[in-house]
Design a protein around this motif. Structure first.
Motif, PDB file in Angstrom:
ATOM      1  N   ARG A  45     -43.898  -3.770   7.589  1.00  0.00           N
ATOM      2  CA  ARG A  45     -44.556  -2.937   6.578  1.00  0.00           C
ATOM      3  C   ARG A  45     -43.524  -2.253   5.692  1.00  0.00           C
ATOM      4  O   ARG A  45     -43.698  -2.167   4.471  1.00  0.00           O
ATOM      5  N   ALA A  46     -42.435  -1.779   6.289  1.00  0.00           N
ATOM      6  CA  ALA A  46     -41.383  -1.129   5.509  1.00  0.00           C
ATOM      7  C   ALA A  46     -40.734  -2.133   4.549  1.00  0.00           C
ATOM      8  O   ALA A  46     -40.449  -1.803   3.390  1.00  0.00           O
ATOM      9  N   ALA A  47     -40.520  -3.357   5.009  1.00  0.00           N
ATOM     10  CA  ALA A  47     -39.928  -4.393   4.149  1.00  0.00           C
ATOM     11  C   ALA A  47     -40.862  -4.722   2.985  1.00  0.00           C
ATOM     12  O   ALA A  47     -40.412  -4.867   1.849  1.00  0.00           O
ATOM     13  N   ARG A  48     -42.178  -4.823   3.269  1.00  0.00           N
ATOM     14  CA  ARG A  48     -43.130  -5.092   2.192  1.00  0.00           C
ATOM     15  C   ARG A  48     -43.156  -3.953   1.185  1.00  0.00           C
ATOM     16  O   ARG A  48     -43.243  -4.185  -0.023  1.00  0.00           O
ATOM     17  N   ALA A  49     -43.076  -2.715   1.679  1.00  0.00           N
ATOM     18  CA  ALA A  49     -43.073  -1.568   0.768  1.00  0.00           C
ATOM     19  C   ALA A  49     -41.827  -1.594  -0.115  1.00  0.00           C
ATOM     20  O   ALA A  49     -41.893  -1.302  -1.316  1.00  0.00           O
ATOM     21  N   THR A  50     -40.691  -1.962   0.465  1.00  0.00           N
ATOM     22  CA  THR A  50     -39.450  -2.052  -0.304  1.00  0.00           C
ATOM     23  C   THR A  50     -39.563  -3.153  -1.358  1.00  0.00           C
ATOM     24  O   THR A  50     -39.166  -2.962  -2.508  1.00  0.00           O
ATOM     25  N   GLN A  51     -40.110  -4.302  -0.974  1.00  0.00           N
ATOM     26  CA  GLN A  51     -40.291  -5.402  -1.922  1.00  0.00           C
ATOM     27  C   GLN A  51     -41.227  -5.001  -3.052  1.00  0.00           C
ATOM     28  O   GLN A  51     -40.982  -5.327  -4.221  1.00  0.00           O
ATOM     29  N   ALA A  53     -41.736  -1.957  -4.187  1.00  0.00           N
ATOM     30  CA  ALA A  53     -41.016  -1.016  -5.048  1.00  0.00           C
ATOM     31  C   ALA A  53     -40.039  -1.761  -5.956  1.00  0.00           C
ATOM     32  O   ALA A  53     -39.919  -1.443  -7.146  1.00  0.00           O
ATOM     33  N   GLU A  54     -39.347  -2.748  -5.414  1.00  0.00           N
ATOM     34  CA  GLU A  54     -38.415  -3.538  -6.222  1.00  0.00           C
ATOM     35  C   GLU A  54     -39.161  -4.318  -7.306  1.00  0.00           C
ATOM     36  O   GLU A  54     -38.697  -4.412  -8.447  1.00  0.00           O
ATOM     37  N   ARG A  55     -40.318  -4.877  -6.952  1.00  0.00           N
ATOM     38  CA  ARG A  55     -41.108  -5.637  -7.921  1.00  0.00           C
ATOM     39  C   ARG A  55     -41.590  -4.714  -9.040  1.00  0.00           C
ATOM     40  O   ARG A  55     -41.525  -5.075 -10.222  1.00  0.00           O
ATOM     41  N   ILE A  56     -42.041  -3.525  -8.679  1.00  0.00           N
ATOM     42  CA  ILE A  56     -42.495  -2.564  -9.692  1.00  0.00           C
ATOM     43  C   ILE A  56     -41.346  -2.172 -10.601  1.00  0.00           C
ATOM     44  O   ILE A  56     -41.502  -2.083 -11.823  1.00  0.00           O
ATOM     45  N   GLN A  57     -40.182  -1.959 -10.004  1.00  0.00           N
ATOM     46  CA  GLN A  57     -39.013  -1.587 -10.799  1.00  0.00           C
ATOM     47  C   GLN A  57     -38.631  -2.730 -11.750  1.00  0.00           C
ATOM     48  O   GLN A  57     -38.296  -2.497 -12.918  1.00  0.00           O
ATOM     49  N   ALA A  58     -38.685  -3.967 -11.272  1.00  0.00           N
ATOM     50  CA  ALA A  58     -38.364  -5.118 -12.119  1.00  0.00           C
ATOM     51  C   ALA A  58     -39.380  -5.252 -13.257  1.00  0.00           C
ATOM     52  O   ALA A  58     -39.008  -5.548 -14.402  1.00  0.00           O
ATOM     53  N   GLU A  59     -40.664  -5.030 -12.946  1.00  0.00           N
ATOM     54  CA  GLU A  59     -41.688  -5.101 -13.987  1.00  0.00           C
ATOM     55  C   GLU A  59     -41.464  -4.013 -15.037  1.00  0.00           C
ATOM     56  O   GLU A  59     -41.623  -4.263 -16.231  1.00  0.00           O
ATOM     57  N   LYS A  60     -41.094  -2.833 -14.586  1.00  0.00           N
ATOM     58  CA  LYS A  60     -40.832  -1.731 -15.515  1.00  0.00           C
ATOM     59  C   LYS A  60     -39.643  -2.070 -16.411  1.00  0.00           C
ATOM     60  O   LYS A  60     -39.670  -1.830 -17.622  1.00  0.00           O
ATOM     61  N   ALA A  61     -38.592  -2.643 -15.820  1.00  0.00           N
ATOM     62  CA  ALA A  61     -37.422  -3.029 -16.610  1.00  0.00           C
ATOM     63  C   ALA A  61     -37.796  -4.099 -17.639  1.00  0.00           C
ATOM     64  O   ALA A  61     -37.347  -4.058 -18.794  1.00  0.00           O
TER      65      ALA A  61
END
Length: 100
Positions: A45-51, A53-61
């Motif tokens: 679950r922690a790994a999915r949450a990290t992924q 967050a990274e996906r959201i950050q990439a989409e924002k960029a």
């Protein structure tokens, strides 16, 4: 569930004790906090949450980059429009100068 009509106090007490024992066994059968399977599930679950967050950050960029490109295109379009207007004004002034 058994019907309680016609049963005496001892039978009801026995049924209550059996129900309590069943609940206790069900509670004891649950995996503990430090159970390896539960630890693995928490890590997953922690790994999915990290992924996520990274996906959201990439989409924002990507959205920020698209907005920058759009702004650059608009500036380019505005400068092109200004150049066209200046050229049109120059031709108009030349035409007026020829008529005089």
């Amino acid at each position: 569930m058994k019907s309680l009509k016609g049963s005496d106090f001892a039978e009801r007490q026995k049924s209550s004790l059996e129900a309590k024992q069943a609940m206790l066994e069900k509670f004891k059968a649950r995996p503990k906090f430090d159970d390896p399977q539960r630890v693995a599930e928490r890590a997953e679950r922690a790994a999915r949450a990290t992924q996520k967050a990274e996906r959201i950050q990439a989409e924002k960029a990507a959205k920020d980059e698209a907005a920058q490109i759009q702004a650059a295109n608009e500036r380019l379009q505005a400068s092109t429009d200004e150049e066209k207007k200046a050229e049109r004004d120059r031709r108009y002034a030349a035409r007026k100068a020829r008529k005089k």
